[in-house]
Write a protein that holds these residues in place. Structure first.
Motif, mmCIF file in Angstrom:
data_model
loop_
_atom_site.group_PDB
_atom_site.id
_atom_site.type_symbol
_atom_site.label_atom_id
_atom_site.label_comp_id
_atom_site.label_asym_id
_atom_site.label_seq_id
_atom_site.Cartn_x
_atom_site.Cartn_y
_atom_site.Cartn_z
ATOM 1 N N UNK A 153 0.642 -1.220 -0.253
ATOM 2 C CA UNK A 153 -0.049 0.040 -0.011
ATOM 3 C C UNK A 153 0.635 1.500 -0.035
ATOM 4 N N UNK A 154 1.821 1.285 0.617
ATOM 5 C CA UNK A 154 2.818 2.453 0.828
ATOM 6 C C UNK A 154 3.565 2.986 -0.394
ATOM 7 N N UNK A 155 3.613 2.146 -1.408
ATOM 8 C CA UNK A 155 4.545 1.984 -2.430
ATOM 9 C C UNK A 155 3.697 2.528 -3.745
ATOM 10 N N UNK A 156 4.411 3.825 -4.442
ATOM 11 C CA UNK A 156 3.870 4.280 -5.478
ATOM 12 C C UNK A 156 4.559 4.066 -7.074
ATOM 13 N N UNK A 157 3.881 4.515 -7.948
ATOM 14 C CA UNK A 157 4.692 4.445 -9.280
ATOM 15 C C UNK A 157 4.607 5.930 -9.619
ATOM 16 N N UNK A 158 5.769 6.519 -10.119
ATOM 17 C CA UNK A 158 6.055 7.807 -10.461
ATOM 18 C C UNK A 158 5.223 8.040 -11.863
ATOM 19 N N UNK A 159 5.535 7.293 -12.798
ATOM 20 C CA UNK A 159 4.552 7.721 -14.087
ATOM 21 C C UNK A 159 3.511 6.492 -14.558
ATOM 22 N N UNK A 160 2.727 6.886 -14.516
ATOM 23 C CA UNK A 160 1.617 5.756 -14.582
ATOM 24 C C UNK A 160 1.499 5.118 -16.268
#
Ligand SMILES: [Zn+2]
Ligand SMILES: [Zn+2]
Ligand SMILES: [Zn+2]
Ligand SMILES: [Zn+2]
Ligand SMILES: [Zn+2]
Length: 241
Positions: A153-160
């Motif tokens: 949950x706390x991990x993101x992707x910069x460019x989708x």
């Protein structure tokens, strides 16, 4: 033109029966009968035209092979023209364009990030001990499974659009790094836990996928990321009670 010479199609019993029906109808309507030769010639012509169509010629094995291989990220084998499953020419990884961030399929070969940037080198995921699968680079210049990144949950992707890089923030609670995977028993990386609130069973995302635990389809509903341990899997409880 001598029709008989070029025709490769032979009428079978069904064709004969069908032609008899048609000719009976034509007779009633005052029209002449269609001969066996004429029908053979027409079917032969249609088959040859069909064979010449580009869609058939382009890749006869294409639709069959993609149907069988699920996307490494969403685990779904379904695809369409705008979201095809692409195969890495280096490691044979299968991923949806949207899932792995491949807006345009290049002419010629396509390589996943790992095969392009680290060919022949073993790379390891910062979130799990499993090798193989859809890797992307992290903002910390390391590697991680896209699957692991999407499920923690706390991990993101910069460019989708390109689905990279994977953003490793300090938001990941330290406790997550301390969990022991109930499947591989390895205390490495970051685990997720069973969605049942009273259950603390932990597992690596890739371990959960590989052992077939119940996981919601993230592509269908990105907000509904739910994974269950074997005991609390909705399907298992359904068959038990
Ligand atoms: Zn996918
Ligand atoms: Zn590859
Ligand atoms: Zn991983
Ligand atoms: Zn594990
Ligand atoms: Zn559970």
């Amino acid at each position: 033109m001598d029709k008989a010479e070029e025709v490769e199609y032979d009428l079978d019993e069904q064709d004969h029966a069908w032609l008899e029906l048609v000719n009976k109808q034509r007779q009633e309507e005052g029209m002449g009968a269609v001969s066996y030769d004429d029908l053979e010639w027409i079917i032969d012509l249609l088959e040859k035209l069909w064979f010449d169509l580009d869609i058939v010629k382009a890749d006869p094995a294409g639709p069959i092979s993609t149907e069988d291989v699920p996307c490494d990220v969403c685990n779904d084998a379904e695809c369409d023209n705008t979201n095809a499953i692409v195969f890495c020419d280096g490691c044979n990884l299968a991923v949806h364009q949207d899932c792995y961030g491949v807006p345009y399929i290049p002419e010629g070969q396509w390589l996943c990030r790992r095969c392009m940037l680290a060919p022949g080198m073993p790379v390891s995921c910062i979130f799990c001990p499993n090798t193989g699968g859809a890797f992307k680079q992290t903002t910390t210049n390391k590697w991680a499974h896209l699957l692991c990144a999407l499920w923690i949950p706390e991990v993101g992707i910069q460019n989708h659009v390109y689905m990279e890089p994977i953003e490793v923030s300090t938001m990941i609670p330290r406790s997550r790094w301390k969990l022991v995977c109930s499947i591989c028993k390895v205390k490495r990386g970051a685990c997720i836990q069973c969605h049942k609130t009273t259950c603390f069973t932990a597992f690596h995302v890739t371990c959960a996928r590989r052992s077939g635990l119940s996981m919601t389809n993230r592509t269908l509903d990105p907000n509904a990321i739910r994974a269950f341990c074997r005991r609390h899997s909705p399907m298992v409880s359904f068959t038990c009670f």
